[in-house]
Design a protein around this motif. Sequence first.
Motif, PDB file in Angstrom:
ATOM      1  N   ASP A 313       0.807  -1.219   0.000  1.00  0.00           N
ATOM      2  CA  ASP A 313       0.000   0.000   0.000  1.00  0.00           C
ATOM      3  C   ASP A 313       0.842   1.271   0.000  1.00  0.00           C
ATOM      4  OD1 ASP A 313      -2.599  -1.171   0.034  1.00  0.00           O
ATOM      5  OD2 ASP A 313      -2.290  -1.713   2.125  1.00  0.00           O
ATOM      6  N   PHE A 319      -2.100   2.793  -8.055  1.00  0.00           N
ATOM      7  CA  PHE A 319      -3.109   2.550  -9.089  1.00  0.00           C
ATOM      8  C   PHE A 319      -2.520   2.721 -10.490  1.00  0.00           C
ATOM      9  CE2 PHE A 319      -7.309   3.282  -6.564  1.00  0.00           C
ATOM     10  CZ  PHE A 319      -6.972   2.195  -5.751  1.00  0.00           C
ATOM     11  N   GLN A 320      -1.575   3.661 -10.655  1.00  0.00           N
ATOM     12  CA  GLN A 320      -0.899   3.817 -11.947  1.00  0.00           C
ATOM     13  C   GLN A 320      -0.157   2.540 -12.318  1.00  0.00           C
ATOM     14  OE1 GLN A 320       1.083   7.701 -10.604  1.00  0.00           O
ATOM     15  NE2 GLN A 320       1.059   7.928 -12.825  1.00  0.00           N
ATOM     16  N   LEU A 322      -0.756  -0.497 -11.197  1.00  0.00           N
ATOM     17  CA  LEU A 322      -1.726  -1.552 -11.494  1.00  0.00           C
ATOM     18  C   LEU A 322      -2.282  -1.397 -12.904  1.00  0.00           C
ATOM     19  CD1 LEU A 322      -3.661  -1.707  -8.100  1.00  0.00           C
ATOM     20  CD2 LEU A 322      -2.075  -3.419  -9.005  1.00  0.00           C
ATOM     21  N   GLU A 323      -2.488  -0.153 -13.328  1.00  0.00           N
ATOM     22  CA  GLU A 323      -2.970   0.088 -14.694  1.00  0.00           C
ATOM     23  C   GLU A 323      -1.975  -0.404 -15.736  1.00  0.00           C
ATOM     24  OE1 GLU A 323      -5.815   3.750 -15.555  1.00  0.00           O
ATOM     25  OE2 GLU A 323      -3.993   4.380 -14.519  1.00  0.00           O
ATOM     26  N   TYR A 345     -11.951  -1.692  -2.177  1.00  0.00           N
ATOM     27  CA  TYR A 345     -10.861  -1.549  -3.161  1.00  0.00           C
ATOM     28  C   TYR A 345     -11.440  -1.450  -4.568  1.00  0.00           C
ATOM     29  CZ  TYR A 345      -7.303  -3.543  -6.346  1.00  0.00           C
ATOM     30  OH  TYR A 345      -6.469  -3.802  -7.395  1.00  0.00           O
ATOM     31  N   ASN A 348     -13.083   1.907  -5.142  1.00  0.00           N
ATOM     32  CA  ASN A 348     -12.081   2.965  -5.349  1.00  0.00           C
ATOM     33  C   ASN A 348     -11.581   2.966  -6.790  1.00  0.00           C
ATOM     34  OD1 ASN A 348     -10.696   4.624  -2.878  1.00  0.00           O
ATOM     35  ND2 ASN A 348     -11.792   2.831  -2.136  1.00  0.00           N
ATOM     36  N   LEU A 349     -11.346   1.798  -7.337  1.00  0.00           N
ATOM     37  CA  LEU A 349     -10.886   1.717  -8.730  1.00  0.00           C
ATOM     38  C   LEU A 349     -11.954   2.272  -9.674  1.00  0.00           C
ATOM     39  CD1 LEU A 349      -9.164  -1.793  -8.756  1.00  0.00           C
ATOM     40  CD2 LEU A 349      -8.029   0.409  -9.022  1.00  0.00           C
ATOM     41  N   THR A 352     -12.243   6.127  -9.559  1.00  0.00           N
ATOM     42  CA  THR A 352     -11.101   6.837 -10.148  1.00  0.00           C
ATOM     43  C   THR A 352     -10.934   6.510 -11.629  1.00  0.00           C
ATOM     44  OG1 THR A 352      -9.623   5.063  -9.372  1.00  0.00           O
ATOM     45  CG2 THR A 352      -9.849   7.000  -7.964  1.00  0.00           C
ATOM     46  N   ARG A 354     -10.665   3.557 -13.164  1.00  0.00           N
ATOM     47  CA  ARG A 354      -9.697   2.500 -13.462  1.00  0.00           C
ATOM     48  C   ARG A 354     -10.368   1.116 -13.480  1.00  0.00           C
ATOM     49  NH1 ARG A 354      -6.601   6.385 -10.469  1.00  0.00           N
ATOM     50  NH2 ARG A 354      -4.706   6.958 -11.621  1.00  0.00           N
ATOM     51  N   VAL A 357      -8.486  -2.119 -14.570  1.00  0.00           N
ATOM     52  CA  VAL A 357      -7.683  -2.925 -13.645  1.00  0.00           C
ATOM     53  C   VAL A 357      -8.507  -4.117 -13.173  1.00  0.00           C
ATOM     54  CG1 VAL A 357      -6.505  -2.963 -11.423  1.00  0.00           C
ATOM     55  CG2 VAL A 357      -6.290  -0.957 -12.913  1.00  0.00           C
TER      56      VAL A 357
END
Length: 369
Positions: A313, A319-320, A322-323, A345, A348-349, A352, A354, A357
């Motif tokens: 974490d 997240f970048q 993970l993308e 989780y 959140n993706l 944002t 994403r 992912v």
Amino acid sequence: MHEGNLVICDQEQQYARNLLQMFARNREAGIQMYLFHTVEEVERFAEQKPVHTLLIDKEYPPELREQIPAAERYVLITSRQDPLAENEEGVYRYQSAEAIWLQMRHEPAEAQDGRTSESEKPCTGERRKKQQNSGTDERGNSLTKANTDERRQAQHDPKTDPDPDELPEPKPDGRKQKASAGFSTGTKGELIGVYSPVHRIGKTRFALELGREMAKKEPVLYLNLEEYAGGSYYFPDQTGQTLADLLYYSRQEKGNLGLRISTMAGQDGALDYILPMPYVQDMQGISGEEWLGLFGQILENCIYQKVILDLGDSVDGLFQILEACHTVYTPYIEDGAARAKLNQYAENLRKTGREQVLERTIQKKLKQR
């Protein structure tokens, strides 16, 4: 020697590493060096990038050597009687690395009187065939069995032949090294993320097992980006260089990171790894953009078809990263709290932007310990 890719393939790993490091000191612009220990590895490399100059151990049979496409071909020999193809040039193994380099650069070493040393003149398969037809060698000596055996015995005199293990050692890092790490695939491999918002469920153990399994089929590198990786437990020998060192070298040596990794990577079976950062403050000081730059350099300049990222974490730009992953494995356990964390989780993706992912995510249920 052509500019371009110089490939060394040798079964004697310590000798080959020493030779590569000595060559690196003389490396000129436009020459990239790569090290392998099997013909199969070289063939896979040749499918992706051209081999301009090949230096290969004579212990690989001629029929296997011929399968490797190369503009120039040099064979490390221990005797002038070692079989060579017509397009191969013999290089005597037990001479200085500088002499080998000069021969490959077509600059013959000089004897003490300033003339070219006869013993350093290249021995080629084509020249040997002419010698055999005439019954003499380069010096006009008879190639009768008695003379040949006498010279062969002299060439293998243990009192005069230097032991390859006595060559200057590279700076030790205390770990087994996999020198074959230092070459480029020419096409980018894949980032494989391993991340879970659920902690203490065996994520790192899962990531390592995944890496070992993948490494049975193709080259794989494992990187741990957790704030507290527990490296001393998973990798008891902590005397080597770490991910912090690799980041430093990536800033300094953008064109030759593959060679640097080859001297840093430890091995867990067929899986390569770099020791994690020992200090969480160092980890938190690296931006997401810098992480992505490092991963890009590894995929561009190294052998690895898969780079496994064991993510925590605290890594910036989580997240970048993970993308950027081709696949994301999310371990979990069947537990109410764990399910709530997974749902948060995922939300959140989505919020944002994403969702992709999640589309590339494979959830793995682990047994509760």
